[in-house]
Design an enzyme around this catalytic site. Structure first.
Site, PDB file in Angstrom:
ATOM      1  N   HIS A  81      37.192  71.186  10.132  1.00 52.03           N
ATOM      2  CA  HIS A  81      37.041  70.473   8.859  1.00 52.03           C
ATOM      3  C   HIS A  81      36.275  69.184   9.070  1.00 52.03           C
ATOM      4  O   HIS A  81      36.569  68.414  10.001  1.00 52.03           O
ATOM      5  CB  HIS A  81      38.422  70.154   8.279  1.00 52.03           C
ATOM      6  CG  HIS A  81      38.376  69.278   7.069  1.00 52.03           C
ATOM      7  ND1 HIS A  81      38.931  68.010   7.054  1.00 52.03           N
ATOM      8  CD2 HIS A  81      37.837  69.469   5.834  1.00 52.03           C
ATOM      9  CE1 HIS A  81      38.748  67.468   5.855  1.00 52.03           C
ATOM     10  NE2 HIS A  81      38.079  68.334   5.099  1.00 52.03           N
ATOM     11  N   SER A  82      35.280  68.930   8.241  1.00 51.39           N
ATOM     12  CA  SER A  82      34.559  67.673   8.235  1.00 51.39           C
ATOM     13  C   SER A  82      34.028  67.344   9.642  1.00 51.39           C
ATOM     14  O   SER A  82      33.282  68.138  10.210  1.00 51.39           O
ATOM     15  CB  SER A  82      35.461  66.568   7.681  1.00 51.39           C
ATOM     16  OG  SER A  82      34.726  65.447   7.271  1.00 51.39           O
ATOM     17  N   PHE A  83      34.404  66.214  10.234  1.00 52.72           N
ATOM     18  CA  PHE A  83      33.935  65.864  11.577  1.00 52.72           C
ATOM     19  C   PHE A  83      34.327  66.931  12.602  1.00 52.72           C
ATOM     20  O   PHE A  83      33.675  67.070  13.639  1.00 52.72           O
ATOM     21  CB  PHE A  83      34.496  64.500  11.986  1.00 52.72           C
ATOM     22  CG  PHE A  83      33.799  63.858  13.145  1.00 52.72           C
ATOM     23  CD1 PHE A  83      32.617  63.158  12.975  1.00 52.72           C
ATOM     24  CD2 PHE A  83      34.331  63.942  14.418  1.00 52.72           C
ATOM     25  CE1 PHE A  83      31.970  62.555  14.053  1.00 52.72           C
ATOM     26  CE2 PHE A  83      33.709  63.338  15.503  1.00 52.72           C
ATOM     27  CZ  PHE A  83      32.519  62.647  15.319  1.00 52.72           C
TER      28      PHE A  83
END
Length: 245
Positions: A81-83
């Site tokens: 998720h995300s980073f």
């Protein structure tokens, strides 16, 4: 009826979060008969005492690679998720044979050789460096900045967020193989609302991999594992079937 194959999921969180953010999705996946691991990256959440500016993106990647090897995990569905999209991409670059496929959830991506700070305006870089000067960590965004609207969800997330090691933003994203390393890749875009922090890299990735990756839109905010665990779980359950020959 043939029973559904039992899968192994490793769920990797994004900046300022921890393994805690996957609790709702992990519970649902386990109830469906699957094995789930949701480790916390160095310096965050319950590991916040490790916080240091010396922690790099490579340390994040190696921590997940070590978990796969130490627990002898095979045929893994690796979700970032995300980073965490950078993290799982780095793991795939090193341990391709242990991974079945990658799932990028509203993920942040970089070009090979870039750092996160390279993508930001100089004034913002200076601001982040100043904020991290004392502790080595970048203070978290407000929880409602992650696309959350329910007050209970916002309060829960706000109470859990911890500073992100600035070294992970300073260090470069370095791959030895093409992004994805030949594995099946699915990218889930969270669209309601869209998260500005990943907009540019999404556009770049779609331009590069529109035909090679599976692209899925999810009508939820950036922290979909918090706000839309049922819908996200259903996607994670069906994506492996779509990718399997």
């Amino acid at each position: 009826m043939t029973p559904r194959q039992s899968n192994t999921y490793v769920l990797v969180h994004g900046a300022w979060h921890g393994g805690w953010c996957w609790t709702r999705v992990a519970e649902r996946l386990r109830q469906a008969g699957h094995t789930v691991h949701a480790p916390t990256l160095p310096g965050l959440a319950e590991r916040q005492r490790e916080l240091s500016a010396a922690i790099t993106l490579d340390d994040f990647i190696q921590s997940i690679a070590d978990a796969l090897q130490q627990q002898d995990l095979q045929d893994v569905i690796l979700v970032g998720h995300s980073f965490g999209g950078l993290v799982i991409s780095g793991v795939a670059d090193r341990l391709r044979t242990r991974i079945r496929q990658l799932v990028l959830l509203d993920a942040f991506l970089l070009r090979n050789g870039q750092s996160t700070l390279d993508t930001l305006p100089p004034a913002l870089v200076a601001k982040l460096e100043h904020k991290a000067a004392d502790t080595g960590g970048i203070p978290p965004l407000p929880a409602d900045g992650f696309g959350l609207s329910d007050p209970t969800d916002i309060a829960f997330v706000q109470a859990q967020l911890t500073p992100q090691p600035i070294g992970t933003y300073r260090s470069t994203f370095t791959l030895r193989h093409p992004l994805g390393n030949g594995l099946p890749v699915s990218y889930i875009r969270c669209t309601s609302p869209a998260f500005a922090g990943v907009a540019d890299c999404q556009q770049w990735a779609h331009a590069q991999y529109a035909q090679k990756w599976q692209w899925i839109d999810l009508a939820a905010g950036h922290d979909a594992m918090i706000s839309a665990p049922d819908a996200l779980t259903q996607l994670l359950l069906t994506i492996p079937d779509q990718a399997r020959p």
